[in-house]
Design a protein around this motif. Structure first.
Motif, mmCIF file in Angstrom:
data_model
loop_
_atom_site.group_PDB
_atom_site.id
_atom_site.type_symbol
_atom_site.label_atom_id
_atom_site.label_comp_id
_atom_site.label_asym_id
_atom_site.label_seq_id
_atom_site.Cartn_x
_atom_site.Cartn_y
_atom_site.Cartn_z
ATOM 1 N N GLU A 16 60.714 62.025 56.054
ATOM 2 C CA GLU A 16 61.962 62.549 56.626
ATOM 3 C C GLU A 16 62.619 61.614 57.642
ATOM 4 N N HIS A 17 61.877 61.128 58.631
ATOM 5 C CA HIS A 17 62.478 60.287 59.665
ATOM 6 C C HIS A 17 62.869 58.916 59.129
ATOM 7 N N ARG A 18 62.072 58.371 58.220
ATOM 8 C CA ARG A 18 62.419 57.061 57.652
ATOM 9 C C ARG A 18 63.661 57.157 56.773
ATOM 10 N N LEU A 19 63.755 58.208 55.979
ATOM 11 C CA LEU A 19 64.942 58.389 55.143
ATOM 12 C C LEU A 19 66.178 58.568 56.017
ATOM 13 N N ALA A 20 66.065 59.377 57.060
ATOM 14 C CA ALA A 20 67.197 59.590 57.972
ATOM 15 C C ALA A 20 67.587 58.286 58.668
ATOM 16 N N ALA A 21 66.601 57.509 59.098
ATOM 17 C CA ALA A 21 66.882 56.240 59.771
ATOM 18 C C ALA A 21 67.566 55.268 58.816
ATOM 19 N N PHE A 22 67.070 55.185 57.587
ATOM 20 C CA PHE A 22 67.676 54.280 56.618
ATOM 21 C C PHE A 22 69.124 54.675 56.336
ATOM 22 N N ARG A 23 69.365 55.954 56.128
ATOM 23 C CA ARG A 23 70.738 56.414 55.861
ATOM 24 C C ARG A 23 71.648 56.122 57.056
ATOM 25 N N LEU A 24 71.131 56.291 58.254
ATOM 26 C CA LEU A 24 71.896 55.992 59.467
ATOM 27 C C LEU A 24 72.239 54.505 59.526
ATOM 28 N N LEU A 25 71.271 53.662 59.192
ATOM 29 C CA LEU A 25 71.523 52.224 59.227
ATOM 30 C C LEU A 25 72.494 51.787 58.137
ATOM 31 N N GLU A 40 66.826 58.445 68.775
ATOM 32 C CA GLU A 40 67.586 59.574 69.326
ATOM 33 C C GLU A 40 68.387 60.283 68.242
ATOM 34 N N ALA A 41 69.019 59.516 67.379
ATOM 35 C CA ALA A 41 69.863 60.106 66.333
ATOM 36 C C ALA A 41 69.062 60.914 65.321
ATOM 37 N N VAL A 42 67.849 60.460 65.004
ATOM 38 C CA VAL A 42 67.057 61.177 63.998
ATOM 39 C C VAL A 42 66.090 62.175 64.628
ATOM 40 N N GLY A 43 66.033 62.217 65.957
ATOM 41 C CA GLY A 43 65.191 63.179 66.637
ATOM 42 C C GLY A 43 63.707 62.870 66.561
ATOM 43 N N ALA A 44 63.374 61.587 66.639
ATOM 44 C CA ALA A 44 61.972 61.165 66.583
ATOM 45 C C ALA A 44 61.601 60.489 67.903
ATOM 46 N N PRO A 45 60.376 60.662 68.357
ATOM 47 C CA PRO A 45 59.940 59.940 69.560
ATOM 48 C C PRO A 45 60.020 58.430 69.326
ATOM 49 N N ALA A 46 60.357 57.683 70.366
ATOM 50 C CA ALA A 46 60.512 56.229 70.237
ATOM 51 C C ALA A 46 59.246 55.561 69.707
#
Length: 114
Positions: A16-25, A40-46
């Motif tokens: 979920e977080h990797r897919l969201a990060a990739f789509r954001l990028l 911050e945008a995907v709601g994952a801890p740094a």
């Protein structure tokens, strides 16, 4: 792109977080985004976002560059295009596809029939 590279890319995106990060990028364009903004945008801890970004980078889907003290990540559009080309290589049995017809939803089909 070969099957091993494709499997690595799809495995990286199957979270979920990797897919969201990739789509954001992909949306961010060539300028990319710093890791903190992505987290911050995907709601994952740094701390876990660093792991996810490393997985996407290892799969060849994103690039990383240093800008001052920040790491900036951006989508690798050539890799994304290669993945899409591999997945659709034999689309429609080698015939020319009709994109509008294949992208219709059931509601579109009902509306067009009326």
């Amino acid at each position: 792109m070969d099957s091993n590279t494709t499997i690595r890319a799809l495995a990286a995106l199957a979270q979920e977080h990797r897919l969201a990060a990739f789509r954001l990028l992909v949306q961010a364009g060539e300028e990319g985004l710093p890791a903190g903004a992505i987290a911050e945008a995907v709601g994952a801890p740094a701390s876990s976002m660093s792991f996810h970004l490393a997985q996407l980078s290892h799969a060849g889907l994103i690039r990383q560059r240093r800008q001052s003290r920040s790491l900036i990540y951006s989508a690798d559009y050539a890799a994304m295009g290669g993945l899409m080309a591999y997945l659709t290589e034999n689309c429609c049995g080698g015939q020319s596809c009709a994109p509008a017809a294949s992208c219709e939803t059931p509601n579109d089909t009902e509306r067009n029939a009326a």
